[in-house]
Scaffold this motif. Structure first.
Motif, mmCIF file in Angstrom:
data_model
loop_
_atom_site.group_PDB
_atom_site.id
_atom_site.type_symbol
_atom_site.label_atom_id
_atom_site.label_comp_id
_atom_site.label_asym_id
_atom_site.label_seq_id
_atom_site.Cartn_x
_atom_site.Cartn_y
_atom_site.Cartn_z
ATOM 1 N N MET A 20 0.881 -1.169 0.028
ATOM 2 C CA MET A 20 -0.035 0.030 0.021
ATOM 3 C C MET A 20 0.864 1.205 0.013
ATOM 4 O O MET A 20 1.746 1.203 0.809
ATOM 5 C CB MET A 20 -0.930 -0.105 1.066
ATOM 6 N N LEU A 21 0.438 2.308 -0.841
ATOM 7 C CA LEU A 21 1.299 3.366 -0.921
ATOM 8 C C LEU A 21 0.839 4.580 -0.431
ATOM 9 O O LEU A 21 -0.733 4.907 -0.190
ATOM 10 C CB LEU A 21 1.527 3.660 -2.597
ATOM 11 N N ASN A 22 1.470 5.664 0.191
ATOM 12 C CA ASN A 22 0.971 6.546 1.059
ATOM 13 C C ASN A 22 0.393 7.931 0.022
ATOM 14 O O ASN A 22 0.980 7.845 -0.912
ATOM 15 C CB ASN A 22 1.999 7.215 1.942
ATOM 16 N N ASP A 23 -0.833 8.427 0.407
ATOM 17 C CA ASP A 23 -1.018 9.613 -0.053
ATOM 18 C C ASP A 23 -1.643 10.507 0.861
ATOM 19 O O ASP A 23 -1.677 10.005 2.048
ATOM 20 C CB ASP A 23 -2.038 9.455 -1.208
ATOM 21 N N ASP A 24 -1.820 11.681 0.532
ATOM 22 C CA ASP A 24 -2.172 12.790 1.752
ATOM 23 C C ASP A 24 -3.491 13.025 1.934
ATOM 24 O O ASP A 24 -3.944 14.081 2.276
ATOM 25 C CB ASP A 24 -1.360 13.993 1.272
ATOM 26 N N TYR A 25 -4.555 12.044 1.143
ATOM 27 C CA TYR A 25 -5.654 12.303 1.015
ATOM 28 C C TYR A 25 -6.497 11.205 1.749
ATOM 29 O O TYR A 25 -7.822 11.353 2.225
ATOM 30 C CB TYR A 25 -6.367 12.664 -0.347
ATOM 31 N N THR A 26 -6.269 9.950 1.677
ATOM 32 C CA THR A 26 -6.983 8.832 2.078
ATOM 33 C C THR A 26 -6.909 8.812 3.634
ATOM 34 O O THR A 26 -6.001 8.694 4.119
ATOM 35 C CB THR A 26 -6.570 7.607 1.619
ATOM 36 N N PRO A 27 -7.992 8.909 4.389
ATOM 37 C CA PRO A 27 -8.189 8.813 5.748
ATOM 38 C C PRO A 27 -7.573 7.601 6.293
ATOM 39 O O PRO A 27 -7.612 6.542 5.726
ATOM 40 C CB PRO A 27 -9.645 8.927 6.142
ATOM 41 N N MET A 28 -6.774 7.660 7.423
ATOM 42 C CA MET A 28 -6.111 6.680 7.999
ATOM 43 C C MET A 28 -7.157 5.562 8.621
ATOM 44 O O MET A 28 -6.903 4.298 8.505
ATOM 45 C CB MET A 28 -5.256 6.910 9.620
ATOM 46 N N GLU A 29 -8.583 5.876 9.054
ATOM 47 C CA GLU A 29 -9.569 4.901 9.236
ATOM 48 C C GLU A 29 -9.805 3.995 8.260
ATOM 49 O O GLU A 29 -9.853 3.012 8.186
ATOM 50 C CB GLU A 29 -10.536 5.716 9.606
ATOM 51 N N PHE A 30 -9.634 4.457 7.035
ATOM 52 C CA PHE A 30 -10.218 3.776 5.664
ATOM 53 C C PHE A 30 -9.138 2.783 5.553
ATOM 54 O O PHE A 30 -9.291 1.638 5.144
ATOM 55 C CB PHE A 30 -10.521 4.750 4.633
ATOM 56 N N VAL A 31 -7.749 3.142 5.547
ATOM 57 C CA VAL A 31 -6.585 2.331 5.489
ATOM 58 C C VAL A 31 -6.821 1.177 6.305
ATOM 59 O O VAL A 31 -6.652 0.010 6.024
ATOM 60 C CB VAL A 31 -5.329 2.929 5.521
ATOM 61 N N VAL A 32 -7.095 1.383 7.659
ATOM 62 C CA VAL A 32 -6.990 0.157 8.663
ATOM 63 C C VAL A 32 -8.386 -0.541 8.192
ATOM 64 O O VAL A 32 -8.275 -1.766 8.489
ATOM 65 C CB VAL A 32 -7.224 1.076 10.149
ATOM 66 N N ASP A 33 -9.263 0.106 7.973
ATOM 67 C CA ASP A 33 -10.670 -0.632 7.354
ATOM 68 C C ASP A 33 -10.187 -1.788 6.320
ATOM 69 O O ASP A 33 -10.541 -2.798 6.407
ATOM 70 C CB ASP A 33 -11.902 0.181 7.249
ATOM 71 N N VAL A 34 -9.735 -1.031 5.369
ATOM 72 C CA VAL A 34 -9.100 -2.104 4.227
ATOM 73 C C VAL A 34 -8.208 -3.019 4.610
ATOM 74 O O VAL A 34 -8.135 -4.263 4.055
ATOM 75 C CB VAL A 34 -8.552 -1.136 3.235
ATOM 76 N N LEU A 35 -7.354 -2.984 5.659
ATOM 77 C CA LEU A 35 -6.272 -4.007 6.132
ATOM 78 C C LEU A 35 -7.096 -4.938 6.744
ATOM 79 O O LEU A 35 -6.920 -6.057 6.674
ATOM 80 C CB LEU A 35 -5.147 -3.368 6.935
ATOM 81 N N GLN A 36 -8.044 -4.474 7.261
ATOM 82 C CA GLN A 36 -8.936 -5.485 8.486
ATOM 83 C C GLN A 36 -9.726 -6.229 7.246
ATOM 84 O O GLN A 36 -9.909 -7.537 7.435
ATOM 85 C CB GLN A 36 -9.611 -4.879 9.503
ATOM 86 N N SER A 37 -10.354 -5.752 6.271
ATOM 87 C CA SER A 37 -11.371 -6.356 5.477
ATOM 88 C C SER A 37 -10.820 -7.175 4.639
ATOM 89 O O SER A 37 -11.149 -8.333 4.463
ATOM 90 C CB SER A 37 -12.180 -5.373 4.832
ATOM 91 N N PHE A 38 -9.659 -6.807 3.730
ATOM 92 C CA PHE A 38 -9.213 -7.526 2.645
ATOM 93 C C PHE A 38 -7.849 -8.254 3.095
ATOM 94 O O PHE A 38 -7.506 -9.120 2.300
ATOM 95 C CB PHE A 38 -8.924 -6.622 1.408
ATOM 96 N N PHE A 39 -6.888 -8.213 4.099
ATOM 97 C CA PHE A 39 -6.026 -8.691 4.607
ATOM 98 C C PHE A 39 -6.290 -9.564 5.852
ATOM 99 O O PHE A 39 -5.141 -9.992 6.329
ATOM 100 C CB PHE A 39 -4.963 -7.869 4.292
ATOM 101 N N ASN A 40 -7.356 -9.496 6.270
ATOM 102 C CA ASN A 40 -7.676 -10.141 7.735
ATOM 103 C C ASN A 40 -6.691 -9.693 8.999
ATOM 104 O O ASN A 40 -6.085 -10.740 9.514
ATOM 105 C CB ASN A 40 -7.648 -11.842 7.446
ATOM 106 N N LYS A 41 -6.305 -8.557 8.932
ATOM 107 C CA LYS A 41 -5.352 -8.031 9.900
ATOM 108 C C LYS A 41 -6.258 -7.738 11.154
ATOM 109 O O LYS A 41 -7.582 -7.111 10.999
ATOM 110 C CB LYS A 41 -4.747 -6.835 9.406
#
Length: 96
Positions: A20-41
């Motif tokens: 996953m690559l950083n950007d200055d716009y995507t909320p951190m909460e969304f990134v955490v949700d994606v990691l939990q949803s698609f990568f079972n973290k």
């Protein structure tokens, strides 16, 4: 005379890491949700990866065979697009 066939071991498939690559716009909460949803973290691991992405510009979400890695990238990119976020995710050969 019966000849025995030797079983040949095929090499394991090449592995790919989903990054996953950083950007200055995507909320951190969304990134955490994606990691939990698609990568079972779990929440702690997802937060650690999110912080790595935020601080270092990139973070490994998981290591998979090529097809699975590309499928996960597509799922993440679709979810980000639907949510209106510019989040970027790529699959690249895993470092051994």
């Amino acid at each position: 005379m019966v000849l025995e066939r030797k079983l040949q071991k095929s090499p394991p498939p090449p592995m790919y890491q989903v990054v996953m690559l950083n950007d200055d716009y995507t909320p951190m909460e969304f990134v955490v949700d994606v990691l939990q949803s698609f990568f079972n973290k779990d929440e702690h691991t997802a937060n650690m990866i999110m912080q790595k992405v935020h601080m270092e510009g990139r973070g490994v979400c998981g290591v998979y065979t090529r097809d699975i890695a590309h499928t996960k990238v597509a799922l993440v990119m679709d979810a980000a697009a639907q949510a209106g976020h510019p989040l970027q995710c790529v699959a690249e050969p895993a470092q051994e």
